[in-house]
Design a protein around this motif. Structure first.
Motif, PDB file in Angstrom:
ATOM      1  N   GLY A 170      -5.212  -7.638   3.271  1.00 57.11           N
ATOM      2  CA  GLY A 170      -5.765  -6.788   2.234  1.00 57.11           C
ATOM      3  C   GLY A 170      -5.299  -7.230   0.869  1.00 57.11           C
ATOM      4  O   GLY A 170      -4.972  -8.390   0.653  1.00 57.11           O
ATOM      5  N   ASP A 171      -5.246  -6.267  -0.053  1.00 58.85           N
ATOM      6  CA  ASP A 171      -4.793  -6.555  -1.404  1.00 58.85           C
ATOM      7  C   ASP A 171      -3.794  -5.494  -1.837  1.00 58.85           C
ATOM      8  O   ASP A 171      -3.437  -4.607  -1.066  1.00 58.85           O
ATOM      9  CB  ASP A 171      -5.977  -6.669  -2.362  1.00 58.85           C
ATOM     10  N   VAL A 172      -3.342  -5.584  -3.077  1.00 59.72           N
ATOM     11  CA  VAL A 172      -2.332  -4.661  -3.581  1.00 59.72           C
ATOM     12  C   VAL A 172      -2.829  -3.221  -3.537  1.00 59.72           C
ATOM     13  O   VAL A 172      -2.070  -2.306  -3.198  1.00 59.72           O
ATOM     14  CB  VAL A 172      -1.893  -5.070  -5.007  1.00 59.72           C
ATOM     15  N   ASP A 173      -4.103  -3.005  -3.825  1.00 65.06           N
ATOM     16  CA  ASP A 173      -4.651  -1.639  -3.762  1.00 65.06           C
ATOM     17  C   ASP A 173      -4.569  -1.076  -2.344  1.00 65.06           C
ATOM     18  O   ASP A 173      -4.239   0.095  -2.151  1.00 65.06           O
ATOM     19  CB  ASP A 173      -6.099  -1.607  -4.257  1.00 65.06           C
ATOM     20  N   ASP A 174      -4.881  -1.906  -1.347  1.00 62.01           N
ATOM     21  CA  ASP A 174      -4.762  -1.472   0.056  1.00 62.01           C
ATOM     22  C   ASP A 174      -3.313  -1.119   0.370  1.00 62.01           C
ATOM     23  O   ASP A 174      -3.031  -0.099   1.005  1.00 62.01           O
ATOM     24  CB  ASP A 174      -5.233  -2.567   1.019  1.00 62.01           C
ATOM     25  N   LEU A 175      -2.398  -1.966  -0.070  1.00 61.19           N
ATOM     26  CA  LEU A 175      -0.971  -1.719   0.169  1.00 61.19           C
ATOM     27  C   LEU A 175      -0.547  -0.391  -0.442  1.00 61.19           C
ATOM     28  O   LEU A 175       0.137   0.403   0.202  1.00 61.19           O
ATOM     29  CB  LEU A 175      -0.135  -2.861  -0.394  1.00 61.19           C
ATOM     30  N   ASP A 176      -0.970  -0.145  -1.669  1.00 63.44           N
ATOM     31  CA  ASP A 176      -0.604   1.110  -2.341  1.00 63.44           C
ATOM     32  C   ASP A 176      -1.074   2.325  -1.545  1.00 63.44           C
ATOM     33  O   ASP A 176      -0.327   3.291  -1.367  1.00 63.44           O
ATOM     34  CB  ASP A 176      -1.189   1.160  -3.755  1.00 63.44           C
ATOM     35  N   VAL A 177      -2.292   2.287  -1.039  1.00 67.13           N
ATOM     36  CA  VAL A 177      -2.835   3.412  -0.269  1.00 67.13           C
ATOM     37  C   VAL A 177      -2.066   3.592   1.037  1.00 67.13           C
ATOM     38  O   VAL A 177      -1.684   4.705   1.404  1.00 67.13           O
ATOM     39  CB  VAL A 177      -4.348   3.221   0.003  1.00 67.13           C
ATOM     40  N   ILE A 178      -1.813   2.497   1.732  1.00 66.78           N
ATOM     41  CA  ILE A 178      -1.130   2.579   3.023  1.00 66.78           C
ATOM     42  C   ILE A 178       0.317   3.047   2.850  1.00 66.78           C
ATOM     43  O   ILE A 178       0.804   3.877   3.621  1.00 66.78           O
ATOM     44  CB  ILE A 178      -1.240   1.237   3.781  1.00 66.78           C
ATOM     45  N   VAL A 179       0.986   2.562   1.818  1.00 67.90           N
ATOM     46  CA  VAL A 179       2.350   3.027   1.549  1.00 67.90           C
ATOM     47  C   VAL A 179       2.338   4.523   1.246  1.00 67.90           C
ATOM     48  O   VAL A 179       3.189   5.275   1.736  1.00 67.90           O
ATOM     49  CB  VAL A 179       2.994   2.226   0.400  1.00 67.90           C
ATOM     50  N   ASP A 180       1.370   4.966   0.473  1.00 67.54           N
ATOM     51  CA  ASP A 180       1.257   6.391   0.170  1.00 67.54           C
ATOM     52  C   ASP A 180       1.028   7.200   1.453  1.00 67.54           C
ATOM     53  O   ASP A 180       1.630   8.261   1.642  1.00 67.54           O
ATOM     54  CB  ASP A 180       0.120   6.627  -0.830  1.00 67.54           C
ATOM     55  N   GLN A 181       0.178   6.695   2.338  1.00 64.69           N
ATOM     56  CA  GLN A 181      -0.103   7.393   3.598  1.00 64.69           C
ATOM     57  C   GLN A 181       1.134   7.479   4.488  1.00 64.69           C
ATOM     58  O   GLN A 181       1.343   8.482   5.175  1.00 64.69           O
ATOM     59  CB  GLN A 181      -1.227   6.679   4.361  1.00 64.69           C
ATOM     60  N   LEU A 182       1.944   6.420   4.489  1.00 61.31           N
ATOM     61  CA  LEU A 182       3.103   6.358   5.378  1.00 61.31           C
ATOM     62  C   LEU A 182       4.391   6.862   4.737  1.00 61.31           C
ATOM     63  O   LEU A 182       5.368   7.107   5.431  1.00 61.31           O
ATOM     64  CB  LEU A 182       3.305   4.927   5.884  1.00 61.31           C
ATOM     65  N   GLY A 183       4.400   6.959   3.425  1.00 57.26           N
ATOM     66  CA  GLY A 183       5.569   7.484   2.738  1.00 57.26           C
ATOM     67  C   GLY A 183       6.581   6.462   2.265  1.00 57.26           C
ATOM     68  O   GLY A 183       7.479   6.789   1.507  1.00 57.26           O
ATOM     69  N   SER A 184       6.455   5.219   2.724  1.00 53.08           N
ATOM     70  CA  SER A 184       7.356   4.163   2.257  1.00 53.08           C
ATOM     71  C   SER A 184       6.761   2.799   2.632  1.00 53.08           C
ATOM     72  O   SER A 184       5.932   2.704   3.535  1.00 53.08           O
ATOM     73  CB  SER A 184       8.747   4.307   2.871  1.00 53.08           C
TER      74      SER A 184
END
Length: 132
Positions: free
Chosen positions: A90-104
């Motif tokens: 993915g890209d940085v935007d995908d990472l940001d969303v997934i980190v937000d979903q998982l909490g870290s």
């Protein structure tokens, strides 16, 4: 990276009998074994894969025609709760969303071939997630 695309077409029982022993044996011989979970048809085998102690992580690819990578927080939560690493494309935007979903960002490996992302965006993300 371990994979068995044939698994898409077999039952969990057949997977456990014919494929899992080979995956488990391979994991014992590799330093950092990951499994390439390719498509929704392989999700039936995720719990079985996660029970392999030597498996370090899972690379989740939803597959063509499936919702994009950000639409699978339950899969990422399951992988993380089993103590495995998560890898996705993915890209940085995908990472940001997934980190937000998982909490870290713990245990998440992003693979990106983004060549259009400005260097500053990439370095800002690395700093935001503790890589300096």
């Amino acid at each position: 990276m371990l994979q068995c695309d044939f698994c898409y077409m077999i039952s969990p029982e057949m997977f456990d009998e014919f494929v899992k022993p080979e995956i488990a044996a391979s994991c014992k011989k590799l330093a950092h074994p990951f499994y390439h979970l390719d498509g929704q048809g392989q999700l039936a085998h995720l719990d079985s894969l996660l029970s392999i102690p030597e498996l370090r992580g899972v690379q989740w690819i939803p597959g063509e025609g499936s919702p994009d990578i950000k639409q699978w927080p339950e899969i990422f939560r399951k992988i993380r709760s089993a103590g495995k690493l998560i890898q996705f494309f993915g890209d940085v935007d995908d990472l940001d969303v997934i980190v937000d979903q998982l909490g870290s960002p713990e245990g998440i490996l992003l693979v990106s071939w983004e060549t259009q992302t400005p260097e500053k965006v990439i370095f800002d993300a690395l700093k935001r997630y503790g890589a300096e």
